[in-house]
Structures are given as structure tokens and as C-alpha cells.
Design a protein around this motif. Structure first.
Motif, mmCIF file in Angstrom:
data_model
loop_
_atom_site.group_PDB
_atom_site.id
_atom_site.type_symbol
_atom_site.label_atom_id
_atom_site.label_comp_id
_atom_site.label_asym_id
_atom_site.label_seq_id
_atom_site.Cartn_x
_atom_site.Cartn_y
_atom_site.Cartn_z
ATOM 1 N N PHE A 48 0.840 -1.191 0.000
ATOM 2 C CA PHE A 48 0.000 0.000 0.000
ATOM 3 C C PHE A 48 0.877 1.243 0.000
ATOM 4 N N VAL A 49 0.533 2.207 -0.850
ATOM 5 C CA VAL A 49 1.275 3.456 -0.934
ATOM 6 C C VAL A 49 0.371 4.602 -0.510
ATOM 7 N N SER A 50 0.981 5.619 0.054
ATOM 8 C CA SER A 50 0.245 6.838 0.393
ATOM 9 C C SER A 50 1.146 8.030 0.121
ATOM 10 N N ILE A 51 0.544 9.143 -0.270
ATOM 11 C CA ILE A 51 1.289 10.350 -0.610
ATOM 12 C C ILE A 51 0.604 11.541 0.037
ATOM 13 N N HIS A 55 2.149 20.994 -2.320
ATOM 14 C CA HIS A 55 2.700 22.071 -3.132
ATOM 15 C C HIS A 55 2.882 21.607 -4.573
ATOM 16 N N GLY A 56 2.391 22.390 -5.496
ATOM 17 C CA GLY A 56 2.704 22.239 -6.906
ATOM 18 C C GLY A 56 2.653 20.835 -7.464
ATOM 19 N N ALA A 57 3.755 20.437 -8.078
ATOM 20 C CA ALA A 57 3.826 19.159 -8.798
ATOM 21 C C ALA A 57 4.295 18.006 -7.915
ATOM 22 N N VAL A 78 -8.468 5.756 -0.498
ATOM 23 C CA VAL A 78 -8.903 7.146 -0.551
ATOM 24 C C VAL A 78 -10.325 7.255 -0.019
ATOM 25 N N ASP A 79 -10.633 8.408 0.545
ATOM 26 C CA ASP A 79 -11.994 8.731 0.938
ATOM 27 C C ASP A 79 -12.800 8.945 -0.341
ATOM 28 N N GLU A 80 -13.893 8.207 -0.493
ATOM 29 C CA GLU A 80 -14.666 8.316 -1.731
ATOM 30 C C GLU A 80 -15.185 9.728 -1.965
ATOM 31 N N ALA A 81 -15.410 10.487 -0.888
ATOM 32 C CA ALA A 81 -15.910 11.851 -1.029
ATOM 33 C C ALA A 81 -14.838 12.813 -1.534
ATOM 34 N N ARG A 88 -6.636 12.090 -8.904
ATOM 35 C CA ARG A 88 -5.166 12.104 -9.020
ATOM 36 C C ARG A 88 -4.617 10.691 -9.152
ATOM 37 N N TRP A 89 -5.133 9.778 -8.334
ATOM 38 C CA TRP A 89 -4.655 8.401 -8.421
ATOM 39 C C TRP A 89 -5.091 7.736 -9.726
ATOM 40 N N GLU A 90 -6.297 8.036 -10.180
ATOM 41 C CA GLU A 90 -6.779 7.438 -11.428
ATOM 42 C C GLU A 90 -5.950 7.912 -12.625
ATOM 43 N N ARG A 91 -5.512 9.155 -12.589
ATOM 44 C CA ARG A 91 -4.731 9.683 -13.716
ATOM 45 C C ARG A 91 -3.385 8.980 -13.861
#
Length: 265
Positions: A48-51, A55-57, A78-81, A88-91
Motif C-alpha cells: 500500500f502506498v500513500s502520498i 505544493h505544486g507538482a 482514498v476517501d470516496e468523497a 489524481r490516483w486514477e490519472r
């Protein structure tokens, strides 16, 4: 961190990612950390990863570095809401694998209608903190083996983590159990958080299911919480777990939010 502490122009500086530890990455804009990523490897093998990027990019740079360094599949929650976080994750290639509901569970037996529930014949409820540690650990191991042999830990709520071999119950005082004449046959774990206790796990051995054992365990712990003045507890249930969702829906629990488990294969 609060972005107000960063000097003007930090967001325009190039973002550089460095791996600072085996399980941690930092995104830097100049001398300032503007994001961090970490990884946790579940005992069932999933990563499992989390970020956390502010800031920015930073998010994009971090996820690129982590995807390049880590084997697939990778998972995140992720919180579905939070539609922005999900997008961001889907991209970057993550897709939804499953949904997990968070419930607020009333403790008042007039609401839950559990006041008249009793354990099935031959079963008694041993309150939290009074179970014998040896039989409790034996029950925990047996339940985990049953899970592995059927749905597998990947179908369990995110909070319910399989432990490394030989490590089962960490804090026996958190468990109430259903006891038959010669063995423990079910358990419920409650984390005694002062304002909102959390029901982390309800489990019954295969041969003792469909007898009302789980309802009796839930009636016991909710009744105990109600008598101490606590009005509700929290619980997480995987959407596909029909028995668990029916149990909580049937006692007036309210779905408060939902989390999505995403995977990148």
C-alpha cells in the motif's frame, strides 16, 4: 505541514524527489520538503502506498518515482468523497477495486433492538479483559486460517490486517469472546477510544455461524458501551460482505462515509 511557512516562490521551484529510506520518499522544492510518500507492506504480500503533497507538482513527481521503484500491483486507500484525490490516483493508472463503508453504530438497545438477544444454547459471552489468553490466541489463529482458506485477507476491511506467522492477538484486553464448553468459537474486538470506540472485528468459527453468535457478541459490547454512557461506536465493513452489512443495517447503524481501495496492476 502548513504551506504558510514556505517562502514565496517555493511552488514555482523545480520539484526533485529522493528516496530517503526503504519505505519513504521526499519531494523537495529547493531546501523545503513539499511532499512525502510512504509504503507499507501488508503481511499478506500487498503493498500500500500513500502520498501527502501540499505544493505544486509534488504528487505527480512522488508517484512517478514510487511507481518506478516498486513492484506491481500497488494499492492505496482514498476517501470516496475526496474526488480530487481519487482523480489524481486514477490519472496515474489506479482503478477502484472495492468499497468499504464506515458505520456509526448506536449503542442504545432501544434503537438496536438487541436487548433481548441471547447467545445460542451452549454458548456464553466472556467480557473483554476476562478471556483466557491461550484459548483466545488459538481461536484467532483458527479464524485466520479459515479466512485464508476462503475469501482471503484481500477481502477483509483495511483495518483488519493479517499478522506475521506466529503473531496473532496483540492486546487480549480488547476482545470479548463467545465460549462453548471446550473452546472459544467467536470474538469481537473493540478499540476503547474514549469518544468513539471502534469495532474492529467480529468473527465466528465456521461451524458456529448462523446461530446468532455474532449478534450476541455485538449485543454484549454495544450494551456494555451504552451502560458507560457512550452513545455510538464506529465500524468498517466491506461492501461485498453481505452478512456484515445486513447485520449492521439491521440494528440501525448509519453509513457515514466510504473508502475506496484502488489498485495499479
Amino acid at each position: 505541514m502548513n504551506t504558510a511557512h514556505f517562502p514565496a516562490g517555493t511552488d514555482e521551484r523545480p520539484v526533485v524527489v529522493t528516496r530517503v529510506a526503504e519505505q519513504e520518499w521526499h519531494a523537495l522544492a529547493g531546501d523545503h520538503v513539499v511532499g512525502c510518500g510512504d509504503v507499507s507492506r501488508r503481511p499478506d504480500g500487498r503493498i500500500f502506498v500513500s502520498i501527502d503533497a501540499w505544493h505544486g507538482a509534488a504528487f505527480g513527481r512522488l508517484v512517478q518515482a514510487m511507481l518506478a521503484d516498486l513492484p506491481r500491483p500497488l494499492y492505496t486507500l482514498v476517501d470516496e468523497a475526496d474526488r480530487d484525490a481519487k482523480s489524481r490516483w486514477e490519472r496515474v493508472g489506479f482503478t477502484t477495486r472495492r468499497r468499504e463503508w464506515e458505520y456509526f453504530v448506536p449503542t442504545d438497545p432501544r434503537v438496536t433492538r438487541l436487548d433481548a438477544v441471547r447467545p445460542p444454547a451452549g454458548v456464553t459471552i466472556v467480557p473483554a479483559g476476562e478471556a483466557e489468553e491461550g484459548p483466545l490466541r488459538a481461536l484467532d489463529r483458527a479464524l485466520r486460517e479459515e479466512v485464508e482458506a476462503t475469501v482471503g485477507w484481500q477481502a477483509m476491511p483495511a483495518e483488519v490486517l493479517p499478522r506475521p506467522h506466529g503473531v496473532t492477538v496483540v492486546d487480549p484486553s480488547k476482545y470479548a469472546v463467545a465460549a462453548a464448553s471446550d473452546q472459544y468459537v467467536g470474538l469481537v474486538r473493540v478499540a476503547p477510544v474514549t469518544r468513539l470506540p471502534r469495532i474492529g472485528l467480529i468473527a465466528v468459527r465456521a461451524g458456529w455461524r448462523r446461530r446468532g453468535t455474532a449478534r450476541a457478541l455485538l449485543a454484549h459490547v454495544l450494551g456494555s458501551l451504552h451502560r458507560t454512557g457512550i452513545e455510538r461506536a464506529a465500524a468498517e465493513v466491506t461492501e461485498s460482505n453481505a452478512a456484515a452489512t445486513a447485520l449492521f443495517d439491521g440494528i440501525g447503524a448509519q453509513r457515514a462515509s466510504s473508502n475506496l481501495e484502488l489498485v495499479c496492476r
